[in-house]
Scaffold this motif. Sequence first.
Motif, PDB file in Angstrom:
ATOM      1  N   LEU A 109       0.825  -1.210   0.000  1.00 16.32           N
ATOM      2  CA  LEU A 109       0.000   0.000   0.000  1.00 16.32           C
ATOM      3  C   LEU A 109       0.861   1.262   0.000  1.00 16.32           C
ATOM      4  N   LEU A 110       1.958   1.248   0.741  1.00 17.29           N
ATOM      5  CA  LEU A 110       2.857   2.400   0.747  1.00 17.29           C
ATOM      6  C   LEU A 110       3.514   2.609  -0.612  1.00 17.29           C
ATOM      7  N   ASP A 111       3.891   1.521  -1.289  1.00 14.61           N
ATOM      8  CA  ASP A 111       4.449   1.632  -2.631  1.00 14.61           C
ATOM      9  C   ASP A 111       3.434   2.229  -3.600  1.00 14.61           C
ATOM     10  N   LYS A 112       2.190   1.794  -3.487  1.00 15.72           N
ATOM     11  CA  LYS A 112       1.133   2.330  -4.342  1.00 15.72           C
ATOM     12  C   LYS A 112       0.937   3.823  -4.081  1.00 15.72           C
ATOM     13  N   ALA A 113       0.989   4.231  -2.811  1.00 17.45           N
ATOM     14  CA  ALA A 113       0.844   5.647  -2.467  1.00 17.45           C
ATOM     15  C   ALA A 113       2.017   6.463  -3.006  1.00 17.45           C
ATOM     16  N   ARG A 114       3.235   5.907  -2.941  1.00 17.38           N
ATOM     17  CA  ARG A 114       4.409   6.612  -3.492  1.00 17.38           C
ATOM     18  C   ARG A 114       4.268   6.806  -4.996  1.00 17.38           C
ATOM     19  N   GLN A 115       3.800   5.784  -5.691  1.00 21.55           N
ATOM     20  CA  GLN A 115       3.602   5.901  -7.138  1.00 21.55           C
ATOM     21  C   GLN A 115       2.550   6.951  -7.456  1.00 21.55           C
ATOM     22  N   SER A 116       1.464   6.978  -6.693  1.00 26.53           N
ATOM     23  CA  SER A 116       0.413   7.971  -6.894  1.00 26.53           C
ATOM     24  C   SER A 116       0.945   9.381  -6.630  1.00 26.53           C
ATOM     25  N   ASP A 117       1.739   9.546  -5.592  1.00 26.58           N
ATOM     26  CA  ASP A 117       2.332  10.851  -5.295  1.00 26.58           C
ATOM     27  C   ASP A 117       3.267  11.299  -6.417  1.00 26.58           C
ATOM     28  N   ALA A 118       4.014  10.361  -6.976  1.00 26.84           N
ATOM     29  CA  ALA A 118       4.914  10.703  -8.078  1.00 26.84           C
ATOM     30  C   ALA A 118       4.126  11.162  -9.303  1.00 26.84           C
ATOM     31  N   LYS A 119       3.001  10.516  -9.583  1.00 28.92           N
ATOM     32  CA  LYS A 119       2.166  10.934 -10.711  1.00 28.92           C
ATOM     33  C   LYS A 119       1.604  12.333 -10.489  1.00 28.92           C
ATOM     34  N   VAL A 120       1.151  12.616  -9.280  1.00 31.89           N
ATOM     35  CA  VAL A 120       0.619  13.950  -8.962  1.00 31.89           C
ATOM     36  C   VAL A 120       1.728  14.991  -9.069  1.00 31.89           C
ATOM     37  N   ARG A 121       2.911  14.681  -8.571  1.00 34.72           N
ATOM     38  CA  ARG A 121       4.043  15.596  -8.658  1.00 34.72           C
ATOM     39  C   ARG A 121       4.406  15.875 -10.112  1.00 34.72           C
ATOM     40  N   GLU A 122       4.373  14.830 -10.945  1.00 37.59           N
ATOM     41  CA  GLU A 122       4.665  14.975 -12.373  1.00 37.59           C
ATOM     42  C   GLU A 122       3.634  15.868 -13.055  1.00 37.59           C
ATOM     43  N   ALA A 123       2.367  15.657 -12.737  1.00 39.21           N
ATOM     44  CA  ALA A 123       1.299  16.434 -13.357  1.00 39.21           C
ATOM     45  C   ALA A 123       1.337  17.893 -12.914  1.00 39.21           C
ATOM     46  N   SER A 124       1.777  18.142 -11.703  1.00 32.42           N
ATOM     47  CA  SER A 124       1.781  19.515 -11.202  1.00 32.42           C
ATOM     48  C   SER A 124       3.103  20.234 -11.433  1.00 32.42           C
ATOM     49  N   ALA A 125       4.032  19.624 -12.129  1.00 33.66           N
ATOM     50  CA  ALA A 125       5.352  20.227 -12.335  1.00 33.66           C
ATOM     51  C   ALA A 125       5.250  21.522 -13.142  1.00 33.66           C
ATOM     52  N   ASN A 126       4.453  21.569 -14.201  1.00 36.52           N
ATOM     53  CA  ASN A 126       4.336  22.748 -15.053  1.00 36.52           C
ATOM     54  C   ASN A 126       3.023  23.486 -14.828  1.00 36.52           C
ATOM     55  N   ALA A 127       2.335  23.207 -13.760  1.00 41.68           N
ATOM     56  CA  ALA A 127       1.039  23.823 -13.504  1.00 41.68           C
ATOM     57  C   ALA A 127       1.221  25.245 -12.969  1.00 41.68           C
ATOM     58  N   ARG A 128       0.215  26.081 -13.255  1.00 40.91           N
ATOM     59  CA  ARG A 128       0.224  27.455 -12.753  1.00 40.91           C
ATOM     60  C   ARG A 128      -1.082  27.682 -11.998  1.00 40.91           C
ATOM     61  N   TYR A 129      -1.070  28.684 -11.128  1.00 42.40           N
ATOM     62  CA  TYR A 129      -2.270  29.026 -10.391  1.00 42.40           C
ATOM     63  C   TYR A 129      -3.292  29.633 -11.346  1.00 42.40           C
ATOM     64  N   ALA A 130      -4.560  29.476 -11.045  1.00 50.31           N
ATOM     65  CA  ALA A 130      -5.623  29.986 -11.902  1.00 50.31           C
ATOM     66  C   ALA A 130      -5.732  31.506 -11.813  1.00 50.31           C
ATOM     67  N   GLY A 131      -5.497  32.098 -10.698  1.00 53.25           N
ATOM     68  CA  GLY A 131      -5.629  33.540 -10.518  1.00 53.25           C
ATOM     69  C   GLY A 131      -4.276  34.218 -10.492  1.00 53.25           C
ATOM     70  N   GLU A 132      -4.233  35.348  -9.834  1.00 55.03           N
ATOM     71  CA  GLU A 132      -2.982  36.085  -9.704  1.00 55.03           C
ATOM     72  C   GLU A 132      -2.055  35.334  -8.763  1.00 55.03           C
ATOM     73  N   PRO A 133      -0.758  35.616  -8.838  1.00 57.62           N
ATOM     74  CA  PRO A 133       0.169  34.928  -7.939  1.00 57.62           C
ATOM     75  C   PRO A 133      -0.107  35.229  -6.465  1.00 57.62           C
ATOM     76  N   ASP A 134      -0.547  36.451  -6.146  1.00 58.38           N
ATOM     77  CA  ASP A 134      -0.862  36.810  -4.764  1.00 58.38           C
ATOM     78  C   ASP A 134      -2.291  37.332  -4.736  1.00 58.38           C
ATOM     79  N   PRO A 135      -3.279  36.493  -4.431  1.00 56.81           N
ATOM     80  CA  PRO A 135      -4.682  36.902  -4.532  1.00 56.81           C
ATOM     81  C   PRO A 135      -5.168  37.755  -3.361  1.00 56.81           C
ATOM     82  N   TYR A 136      -4.360  38.008  -2.379  1.00 55.95           N
ATOM     83  CA  TYR A 136      -4.807  38.727  -1.189  1.00 55.95           C
ATOM     84  C   TYR A 136      -4.620  40.226  -1.358  1.00 55.95           C
TER      85      TYR A 136
END
Length: 159
Positions: A109-136
Amino acid sequence: MADNARAKRLADLIREVVAQKLQRGIKDPRLGSHVTITDTRVTGDLREATVFYTVYGDDEERQAAAAGLESAKGILRSEVGKAAGVKFTPTLAFVMDALPDTAKNIEDLLDKARQSDAKVREASANARYAGEPDPYRKPGEDDEDDEADAADETDDTAK
């Protein structure tokens, strides 16, 4: 009824005696060096003891070890009686310990979670925020916009 400390001491003694006897005293080839005593529990009345064990090997070796332990139960009980010096020697019941299987399941189960985390990390590598960098909002910024919005709201409610 015996106290818990006495039952614990007897359980520890049984574990040691059974492990030593399996290692040195019993010549059964089914009980070679691949049987490990992991835990022992004694009932409160000191009449029954459950000995948990693991076997290094496949299913055939586990079945052979279980049969070997059942055949050596009398010898092991007499050795426990000699070492314990209690009025009634507890009966021994041998149970295959599920700890190694549970640990393997947790590792999978831990190996499966590590693989899932790696996929999420890969997908979010080039992602940007939807709004401004500082929305406050910061104090003093956009005060004019707030006043204009408030004026628009009062105009809408007046109409």
